[in-house]
Enzyme design. Sequence first.
Site, PDB file in Angstrom:
ATOM      1  N   SER A   1       0.837  -1.198   0.000  1.00 37.48           N
ATOM      2  CA  SER A   1       0.000   0.000   0.000  1.00 37.48           C
ATOM      3  C   SER A   1       0.867   1.240   0.000  1.00 37.48           C
ATOM      4  CB  SER A   1      -0.877   0.004   1.251  1.00 37.48           C
ATOM      5  OG  SER A   1      -0.030   0.113   2.378  1.00 37.48           O
ATOM      6  N   LYS A   2       0.299   2.266  -0.590  1.00 40.90           N
ATOM      7  CA  LYS A   2       0.987   3.556  -0.712  1.00 40.90           C
ATOM      8  C   LYS A   2       1.458   4.081   0.630  1.00 40.90           C
ATOM      9  CE  LYS A   2      -2.004   5.634  -3.790  1.00 40.90           C
ATOM     10  NZ  LYS A   2      -2.755   6.696  -4.360  1.00 40.90           N
ATOM     11  N   ARG A   3       0.674   3.792   1.671  1.00 40.93           N
ATOM     12  CA  ARG A   3       1.008   4.335   2.981  1.00 40.93           C
ATOM     13  C   ARG A   3       2.339   3.803   3.494  1.00 40.93           C
ATOM     14  NH1 ARG A   3      -1.653   2.747   7.128  1.00 40.93           N
ATOM     15  NH2 ARG A   3      -2.781   1.210   5.889  1.00 40.93           N
ATOM     16  N   LYS A   4       2.649   2.549   3.150  1.00 40.90           N
ATOM     17  CA  LYS A   4       3.853   1.930   3.703  1.00 40.90           C
ATOM     18  C   LYS A   4       5.008   1.861   2.713  1.00 40.90           C
ATOM     19  CE  LYS A   4       1.392  -0.643   7.146  1.00 40.90           C
ATOM     20  NZ  LYS A   4       0.811  -1.894   7.501  1.00 40.90           N
TER      21      LYS A   4
END
Length: 497
Positions: free
Chosen positions: A256-259
């Site tokens: 995911s983009k967040r990680k």
Amino acid sequence: MKVRTRVAPSPTGDPHVATAYVAMINACFARASGGDGRFILRIEDTDRTRSTQASEEAILASLDWLGLAWDEGPDVGGPHGPYRQSERSAVYAEHAARLLRDGHAFACFCSAERLEEMRVAQRAAHEPPHYDGHCLTLTHQAIQENERAGVPCVLRLKVPRDGVCVFEDVLRGRIEIEWKTVDMQVLMKSDGFPTYHLANVVDDHLMEVTHVIRGEEWISSTPKHLLLYDYFGWSGDTPTFCHLPLLRNPDKSKLSKRKNPTSILYYRARGFLPEALLHFLGTLVDGRNDEALLECSATSELLERMCSHFDLTRISLGGPVFDLEKLTWLNGQHLRRHHASEMLAILEAWGYAWPPAIAAEHRERIARLAMDRIRTLDEFGPLVAFFAERPDLSKADLELSKLPPAAAGEALALALRALAEIADALWREAEIGNVLKAAVAAHEWPFAQGLRFRDAVRVYYVAVTGSPTSLPLFDAMEILGKGESLRRLETALEKLH
Ligand code: GLU
């Protein structure tokens, strides 16, 4: 059999590394199957609100940058075009009409409010969301009345309620999904555009795709697709299905983009080389790092080598981890394989602009010195900036050398005296090093142990480059020249007072 594979991205955002991963596997499988294998790029832009031309362009450019050349696609054409779904509306309308005529699909006039109420009730009853079949039982007359009144309508797939859908997956073997868990999927939306499911199946069939190799998130859709093959009378030509494991963050959660940055544009902007990213994606296939890939500088060469031992059945289902550290390390390895003159071209192609203060005659040498120390191209500029600009040192910076101020001052003064003795014509890296080493060794230090050269040199590093670790110091001093080097040592000395 003539193998035909495809990657079918939806242009609804930045080009995703998972799209490159899927594309790479499809490209390798088609190529590894012999000279007549074909790899197709199809743009699935049926979601008119989210698809953009900019996204399509970025996807094409990114896959092209990675050397994942397709044999048929929206830009290169091919025998089964067009390859952009928004240009194939008539094909889908015709197929939708066929399903309706043959009783395999039905018109659904349910309003958004009714569907929402239905969903709320299902949630309250802890049921998975699904269409309740309300419009399945509409009479012919009711349908005609709705049509006459212009009530917006969608087309839904008829799905058996009993039994089990069974199919084979190359990596997972036999998969069984109960029909009662399969939703009556919308096939045509009220805007006249097909949904993914209808367009995808129709196109895979018409484009003669033999192997559908895609992400595992599509497993639960496969029964709907198989049903469509059946309803259209294409069961004899059903493709082979292979659902790839999802890419994961190092903590094993879904990438995911967040990680982890997921956009190929990000990696390109940071100065990752396409061959390094492709090599890295290759290691995700079966967890092995083929060292020989380091010898390939062109992506085409790399892909060829990957194809030479590609085996779809060896893909591990463990969940390949997109480990940024490993990718960065691999990028550094690929960078170091280049000659310094190639590095200049690579930097320039990437968009690096040399500060005018760094003379052209020094650039290749600087690139050579820096290559071993950077892992991505964006580290290059900050690392060599000190050639163009004097470090703006504070007392705190000088403390980075970890020497007590008195010793640092004495080391600087000593260097200034010793280096001043070097004739301009002899101002060379080896001479600078020898003179400094001899001076530090011969000096009478006021403390018992004396000062080791490697401790003294840290303060010279900070004075000249602004950092206790940087490019090889004596080379840097040679390039900067005697006058500039001495000036920097002097400035540092002044800062200590
Ligand atoms: N358009 C789908 C996607 O964006 C394609 C899935 C498939 O390959 O069937 O992932």
